[in-house]
Design a protein around this motif. Sequence first.
Motif, PDB file in Angstrom:
ATOM      1  N   GLY A  54       0.795  -1.226   0.000  1.00  0.00           N
ATOM      2  CA  GLY A  54       0.000   0.000   0.000  1.00  0.00           C
ATOM      3  C   GLY A  54       0.825   1.273   0.000  1.00  0.00           C
ATOM      4  N   VAL A  57       0.700   3.197  -5.565  1.00  0.00           N
ATOM      5  CA  VAL A  57      -0.576   2.944  -6.224  1.00  0.00           C
ATOM      6  C   VAL A  57      -0.383   3.127  -7.726  1.00  0.00           C
ATOM      7  CG1 VAL A  57      -1.413   5.327  -6.037  1.00  0.00           C
ATOM      8  CG2 VAL A  57      -3.058   3.440  -6.052  1.00  0.00           C
ATOM      9  N   GLU A  59      -1.552   4.489 -11.281  1.00  0.00           N
ATOM     10  CA  GLU A  59      -2.439   5.514 -11.819  1.00  0.00           C
ATOM     11  C   GLU A  59      -3.018   5.025 -13.141  1.00  0.00           C
ATOM     12  OE1 GLU A  59      -0.428   9.262 -11.934  1.00  0.00           O
ATOM     13  OE2 GLU A  59      -0.434   9.443  -9.753  1.00  0.00           O
ATOM     14  N   VAL A  76       1.817   6.636  -2.147  1.00  0.00           N
ATOM     15  CA  VAL A  76       0.656   6.960  -1.319  1.00  0.00           C
ATOM     16  C   VAL A  76       1.224   7.779  -0.152  1.00  0.00           C
ATOM     17  CG1 VAL A  76      -1.247   6.043   0.055  1.00  0.00           C
ATOM     18  CG2 VAL A  76      -0.489   4.838  -2.024  1.00  0.00           C
ATOM     19  N   SER A  79       0.870   6.908   3.552  1.00  0.00           N
ATOM     20  CA  SER A  79       0.934   5.488   3.923  1.00  0.00           C
ATOM     21  C   SER A  79       2.066   5.182   4.907  1.00  0.00           C
ATOM     22  CB  SER A  79       1.095   4.626   2.675  1.00  0.00           C
ATOM     23  OG  SER A  79       2.308   4.951   2.016  1.00  0.00           O
ATOM     24  N   ASP A 100       6.180  10.981   1.169  1.00  0.00           N
ATOM     25  CA  ASP A 100       6.555  11.836   0.023  1.00  0.00           C
ATOM     26  C   ASP A 100       7.450  13.005   0.467  1.00  0.00           C
ATOM     27  OD1 ASP A 100       4.718  13.321   1.421  1.00  0.00           O
ATOM     28  OD2 ASP A 100       3.574  13.968  -0.333  1.00  0.00           O
TER      29      ASP A 100
END
Length: 388
Positions: A54, A57, A59, A76, A79, A100
């Motif tokens: 997870g 992801v 796109e 994500v 996450s 991120d």
Amino acid sequence: MRWGAGSVSGDMTRTAVLALLARRGPLSRAQIADALEMSPATITQSTKHLLAEGLLVQEAPRPSPAGRPSIPLSLVAGSAHAVGVQVAHEHVTGVISRLDTEVVHSFRQDFDPAAPQALATLTALIRAEIDELERRGLPLSGVGVAVPGIVDPETGTLRMSVRLGWTGLPLAAHLRAALGVPVFVDNDISAVTAAERLYGPGADEADFLLAAVGQGIGLGMVLDGAPYRGAAGAAGEFGHMPVQTDGPLCVCGNRGCLESLVSTEALLHNARTAGVIGDDADLDDLAAAARTGRRAAVDLLETAGTLLGRALAGVINLLGPRSVIVIGEITALWDQLDAPLRRVLLEHLLPAVRETRIDVRPWDDELIAVSAARVVLGAPLAAPRQKS
Ligand SMILES: [Zn+2]
């Protein structure tokens, strides 16, 4: 991107993929393989696990000139989170960073490492951050702690910190036991260097140095793609390079070290002693005195730039990096230091390394804490064997 020998393990691939996507945004598997110079099969395998966990992801497919549509993968962002903490001799700075690398929370608090309850205070500060994450229902990957001093990279034990006055402290083991979460402890400059290698503009360079000049002076090294720590984890003590016979006494006990002449503490001390600035004046006041052309201030910074440049020239000639990143409080004085430093580099650099770039970054109080958080998100690179 070139990775050093031995630095690419399964975990390293994972770290490199996560850092690349944090830096560049969504990319297809083929683009990731291309950017990391790894085989498409390795990237397919690694991203499969990250998708299952997870952390990534898929796109919507995008048309591609090659015919087959490309499927971008993106992080994500929420996450995973890491708590990053910088322990300094007067304060503790901390951040919570998302996968991120967006900082979602930060704090700064006065700290006295000499106080009998210092370790308990530090533990409580970090626990409060973990509680904050739990309260918001956000997943925690671990805690990264950056300290000024020599850290055993395999155990996270602080072997010696002159600034904190701590010796032989199993800091990572203590925090792990007290907090019940993965904890990585590293030297502050090593943390910034590792984070730069993964997430910074330096990520695309396999050979760079990071010179941190503030109250102390340290050097982070990435050589042939991998961070260089030395046999005992003590490499990079740039501040203790001897540069002057019978020079001033250094915190390490020797005389004439670079740090005893060019650290921000040394510059302020010399400027105050010479009557250039008042006893309460700071670096900005020293910069202002030099900018207005005050001779004693200009001369003092000219000498500092010359000494720093000469020491750097020696290191550049020795290691041949593509660039040197300069960080730290001293960058506030850079408009005065730049000219003498570049002049000395020109005088002393061998022709083969004369193109070495000097990148000066404006100082950011949170940089070390942010880097400590990023070290956790990229743990296999910086602390391959610190067990959680
Ligand atoms: Zn020294």
